[in-house]
Structure formats: C-alpha cells, structure tokens
Motif scaffolding. Structure first.
Motif, short mmCIF file in Angstrom:
data_model
loop_
_atom_site.label_atom_id
_atom_site.label_comp_id
_atom_site.label_asym_id
_atom_site.label_seq_id
_atom_site.Cartn_x
_atom_site.Cartn_y
_atom_site.Cartn_z
N TRP A 278 0.82 -1.21 0.00
CA TRP A 278 0.00 0.00 0.00
C TRP A 278 0.86 1.26 0.00
O TRP A 278 0.47 2.29 -0.57
CB TRP A 278 -0.97 -0.02 1.18
N VAL A 279 2.03 1.20 0.60
CA VAL A 279 2.95 2.34 0.52
C VAL A 279 3.31 2.61 -0.93
O VAL A 279 3.28 3.76 -1.40
CB VAL A 279 4.22 2.07 1.36
N LEU A 280 3.65 1.55 -1.67
CA LEU A 280 4.03 1.71 -3.08
C LEU A 280 2.86 2.22 -3.91
O LEU A 280 3.02 3.11 -4.76
CB LEU A 280 4.53 0.39 -3.64
N ILE A 281 1.68 1.65 -3.68
CA ILE A 281 0.51 2.03 -4.47
C ILE A 281 0.15 3.49 -4.24
O ILE A 281 -0.12 4.24 -5.19
CB ILE A 281 -0.68 1.11 -4.13
N GLN A 284 3.10 5.78 -5.52
CA GLN A 284 3.31 5.70 -6.97
C GLN A 284 4.69 6.19 -7.37
O GLN A 284 4.85 7.19 -8.07
CB GLN A 284 2.22 6.46 -7.73
N ASP A 285 5.70 5.44 -6.91
CA ASP A 285 7.08 5.77 -7.26
C ASP A 285 7.27 5.73 -8.77
O ASP A 285 6.39 5.31 -9.52
CB ASP A 285 8.04 4.77 -6.58
N THR A 286 8.45 6.13 -9.21
CA THR A 286 8.71 6.35 -10.63
C THR A 286 8.24 5.21 -11.51
O THR A 286 7.59 5.43 -12.54
CB THR A 286 10.22 6.57 -10.85
N ASN A 343 0.05 -8.17 -12.70
CA ASN A 343 0.21 -8.58 -11.30
C ASN A 343 -0.77 -7.79 -10.44
O ASN A 343 -1.32 -6.78 -10.88
CB ASN A 343 1.65 -8.38 -10.82
N PRO A 344 -1.01 -8.25 -9.21
CA PRO A 344 -1.98 -7.57 -8.35
C PRO A 344 -1.64 -6.12 -8.03
O PRO A 344 -2.54 -5.30 -7.83
CB PRO A 344 -1.98 -8.43 -7.07
N VAL A 345 -0.36 -5.77 -7.96
CA VAL A 345 -0.01 -4.37 -7.69
C VAL A 345 -0.45 -3.50 -8.86
O VAL A 345 -1.06 -2.45 -8.68
CB VAL A 345 1.50 -4.21 -7.42
N TYR A 346 -0.15 -3.93 -10.09
CA TYR A 346 -0.60 -3.18 -11.26
C TYR A 346 -2.12 -3.09 -11.31
O TYR A 346 -2.68 -2.08 -11.74
CB TYR A 346 -0.11 -3.82 -12.54
N PRO A 351 -6.34 1.41 -12.25
CA PRO A 351 -7.55 2.24 -12.08
C PRO A 351 -7.31 3.51 -11.28
O PRO A 351 -7.97 4.52 -11.49
CB PRO A 351 -8.53 1.30 -11.36
N ARG A 352 -6.33 3.49 -10.37
CA ARG A 352 -6.02 4.71 -9.63
C ARG A 352 -5.44 5.77 -10.55
O ARG A 352 -5.75 6.95 -10.44
CB ARG A 352 -5.04 4.40 -8.49
N VAL A 353 -4.57 5.33 -11.46
CA VAL A 353 -4.00 6.26 -12.42
C VAL A 353 -5.10 6.83 -13.31
O VAL A 353 -5.18 8.04 -13.55
CB VAL A 353 -2.92 5.57 -13.27
#
Length: 518
Positions: A278-281, A284-286, A343-346, A351-353
C-alpha cells in the motif's frame, strides 16, 4: 552494507542481486556465433544489469572487448540523424571510459574534437584497431524514432557483412520492444511492423520475471548480511503480489526493511509485505507512475479498457497485443492463456491512475457517510453517492478518456475520496465475466460492490449480476454489505439525474443487497 535496488543497474558491491547472466542462458552461444540479436523486456526488469555484467565478464576473460553503450543521447533528434549520431558518439566516450581501459578504446574516444563520424564509421574504426574482437550491446534502442532510428538500423545492417575484421564481432539491440515495434513515422504507420531494416538478427530474446525461488534467493541475501529474516509466507506473498516483476520485488523489500521494520532483529512477515504494497501504491514511485504515460496510448487503451470492465479484449491486431505484453502491463494467465493485468499491484495502480484526473475534478465531498464516532454507515454512503451521481455524473463521464469504462472510473474516483478518509479500496477484474468487483473496507465495515454495464443490444444484467455478487460476497468478511451497480449505457435513455435510483433485491442465495441503477 548492501541494499535492495530500485534505481538503475544493480552493482554487486552495493546491491542485493541475482546472477543476471543465468537469467538468460544462451547469450554466450549467440556471441560466439558472431550473432546480431535483440534483447527486449519491460523497463526495470534487469536488461541493463544483465548486459553490463555480461560485457564486463567477456572483457575480463580476455577473448573479447565488450561494452554496453546507450543510444539515448540521440532521442531528441528524431529527424536529424547527423546531430543524433554526434551526441550518441559523444556519450559513448563516457561509457567507454567507465568500462574499458584506454588501450582498448578506439581513437575517436581519445580525441577532444567534436565527433563527426557516423555510427557505422565509429564501429568500423574500432573493430579494425581493437586488440580483440569487439562485442557491442546498444541499450535504449527504442529511445530513437523516425529517420534517426531508420538510419542507425540501416548502418548496422550495412556493416554486418564486414564483421569481424571491420565491424563488431557480435552486437545486440536492447530495449522494451522487439524490432517490429520500433517507432517510425512513415508509410502511414507509427511502427516498422517488420524486422527490416534490421533483418540480420539471429534471435529476439525476452528477459522474464523472477521465479518464487529467485525471490527467496534475493531476500535471503539480506538475511545473510543482516540477520533479518523474511518468513516463507512473506516471500510467497511478495511473489504473488508482483508475479516476480524485479522492480516490485525489490521495492516491496526495500520499503519493509528501510521504512516499516528497520530493526533487523524483527522478522519481516506477510503483514509487512501487505503494508509495503500500500505504501508503493499510494506513493506511486517512478516505476508505477510511468504506467500513466502508457495508458494514454490508443493501442494500450484498446486492450486495457475492456479488461478493467471484466470483458475480453475484442478483435485487436496481434501487434497491439504483443506490444502491451512486451511493455509488461499484461500477461497470459499460465493456466488459462487468457490475457490479464500483469500482477496484483498493477491491478490496483491502473484504475487509480485512470481515475486520478476525475478525482482532481471532483467537488469537495464532506464525509457525511460517517457517524458521530467516525464509523462508516453504508446507507449514508449510498445516499451520498446517489446525490453526487445525479448532480455530477453526466459532466464527469464526458471528461473521461477511457469512454468504455467511464462510469467505473468516476465511481472509483469517488470511492478513493472515501478511502482517503481512512478506508481501503481493492479491485478485482473477472476477465470474461463482464464485471468488476470492488471492495471498500472502512474500520470494521466491508462493502462489496459489483459493477455491471448494460450495453446496447444486450439484456438486463441484473439477474446475472446478483449471482455474481452472491459469489463475491461469499469470499468477503461475514456481514459484508452488497451493492450491485448497473450503469445503463444504452442510447436513448433519460438523463442520469432522472434514471438513477436504488432498491433492495435478494440474491439467489438469499442475501439482501442493494441494486443501483445509474
């Protein structure tokens, strides 16, 4: 100390890393056969690390003079091959100085004059004077476009018959895509659609993701050096979340050990990997942020949009499917062969993007869905959404680029505002079912939402939607509230404000849920 790497090529002295050459066996054989070949894979999978390591090994063994050089310096000059080549060769001087001793440099790398050579002349002069056969790996080939790209490819093809005495013994093009997908602006197309003018390639190779065993090997390096253990469940979950995508594998671990669990005496658990996700999501790092640029491309949108709605992509050109696969945005399910988000992170990021622009356009939303103690009241949330949809739905739908799933995007943007107040939204796309599943968790309250679209010429999807919602709720927390949201996209319907309504219904299993017609 070594660290998990999320920026640039890995270095064994400061980064945890797997043996890159072992990830793509057969490269040595191609080089020994004087082959020209292509290595393509999505960004931050390990291409540059692999080829840089291989070049260093080949040179150290003494049989070849091998180097990794970038073509990226020519990227601003798509229609000026001469200027592009000057900048490329200027940048090569820096790469050569960093990788090879001066006695292995070509003469043009040692002069202070501005280079005026073409790519082929530079490579030919080097091959003729180098003490051992020259092997060149050209990185970032797909940074070049149009006439500059065509010029470089034709020069490589023209020099190929002169190898190894007057042109590199072996050469590889390295980028995200295979040759046929390099960008040009000619012939009414924006791609080559063919291996020509680089039809001298012997092979096109793709660098894959990590296996679960490789993820475990990588994480064990941290354990060996610091004593901090990743549980087996944590390793397995990291692999499940990332499907082995190398940047994500490293990023999850980096967040865990450097931000969430800095005490090396504490074990990294599955819950820590979940928190890191959730931190990464949210951050949204580079790497994740770069997905937004790809989603603007029509052939990416044509494949991704139906998938987000739970539909199978239509009759798309094979090149378009292969292109999105090559970008790493989707993969083929190993069991069914059906395309799915990689993958599940993508699956959370996409949809957030897409809903980010809509979320910025939303009016200020007061959290009227909370009671006096800050707990979510589903009935109040539903009432607030219906009021919002009646007032703002129509104009917001018109502003969404992904027209096919515009209602989904607007609803997700709305729910993300709710999430920002302390909840958590997750999504599942059941490809081929014509639905998207959304779960909102807020404190101890869980709302399971089934999204369906009523399209022109189709029957009312309510009955099917109730069955699907029943199955979805069965996998959620006991007592989860269920909504079936049906977006009517048929022509000739009354305005959104007039047709939006909600009523109670019963699923085939006897659950009472709410149906929203919008």
């Amino acid at each position: 100390m070594r660290y998990f790497n999320t920026a640039g090529p890995c270095r064994p002295d400061i980064h945890y890393m797997l043996s890159p050459v072992e990830r793509l066996p057969g490269l040595r054989r191609l080089i020994d056969q004087q082959a020209y070949f292509v290595v393509h894979a999505p960004r931050q999978v390990g291409k540059t690390t692999l080829m840089l390591t291989l070049a260093q090994q080949l040179t150290a063994e003494g049989r070849y003079t091998a180097v990794l050089l970038s073509l990226e310096a020519g990227a601003p000059f798509h229609h000026d091959p001469h200027l592009a080549q000057q900048e490329i060769i200027r940048s090569w001087r820096i790469g050569l100085a960093a990788q090879l001793p001066s006695e292995r440099h070509p003469a043009w790398a040692e002069t202070m004059e501005i280079p005026t050579l073409s790519i082929s002349e530079a490579l030919a002069q080097w091959a003729q004077t180098a003490p051992t056969p020259v092997v060149v790996f050209l990185d970032e080939i797909d940074a070049l476009e149009d006439t500059t790209l065509i010029s470089v490819l034709r020069q490589l093809r023209a020099g190929y018959p002169s190898r190894p005495q007057a042109f590199p013994w072996s050469l590889a093009l390295i980028g995200m895509r295979d040759v046929r997908d390099y960008k040009v602006a000619a012939g009414g197309s924006d791609r080559l659609h063919t291996a020509s003018p680089f039809n001298i390639k012997m092979r096109s190779l793709t660098l894959g993701n990590f296996t679960q065993d490789e993820v475990a090997q990588l994480y064990r390096q941290h354990t060996t050096e610091t004593g901090q253990v990743f549980t087996d469940e944590a390793v397995a979950y990291a692999y499940d979340l990332t499907a082995g995508q190398p940047w994500l594998v490293n990023a999850l671990a980096k967040v865990c050990v450097e931000e969430l669990v800095e005490d090396t005496g504490q074990t990294i658990t599955r819950d820590d990997i979940e928190a890191a996700k959730w931190v990464l999501i949210e951050r949204q790092d580079t790497h994740l942020d770069s997905l937004a640029e790809r989603l603007r491309e029509p052939r990416v949108r044509n494949l991704i949009a139906p998938m987000l709605a739970g539909d199978l992509p239509g009759d798309l050109p094979d090149d378009d499917r292969r292109y999105v696969l090559d970008l790493g945005l989707v993969r083929r399910n190993p069991d069914t062969g059906v395309l799915e988000v990689a993958n599940p992170v993508y699956r959370e990021v996409l949809p957030r993007v897409l809903s980010g622009g809509v979320q910025d356009a939303l009016p200020r939303l007061e959290p009227v869905w909370l009671d006096g103690e800050g707990r979510l009241v589903p009935e109040k949330l539903l009432e607030a959404f219906l009021g919002f949809w009646r007032q703002h739905g129509e104009p917001l739908l018109r502003g969404v680029a992904y027209h096919e799933i515009a209602p989904h995007i607007v609803l997700m943007a709305y729910l993300q505002r709710v999430e920002n107040g302390g909840g958590r939204v997750t999504r599942e796309y059941a490809i081929g079912s014509g639905r998207m599943d959304v779960c909102l968790r807020y404190g101890g309250v869980t709302v399971g939402i089934e999204l369906k679209v009523w399209r022109e010429g189709a029957g009312d999807p309510e009955a099917e939607g109730l069955e699907q919602l029943e199955r979805y709720l069965a996998g959620l927390a006991a007592g989860a509230v269920g909504w079936l949201v049906i977006f009517d996209r048929r022509a000739g319907q009354p305005p959104v404000a007039e047709r939006t309504r909600a009523y109670r219904a019963v699923t085939p299993g006897g659950r009472t849920v709410t149906v929203v017609r919008a």
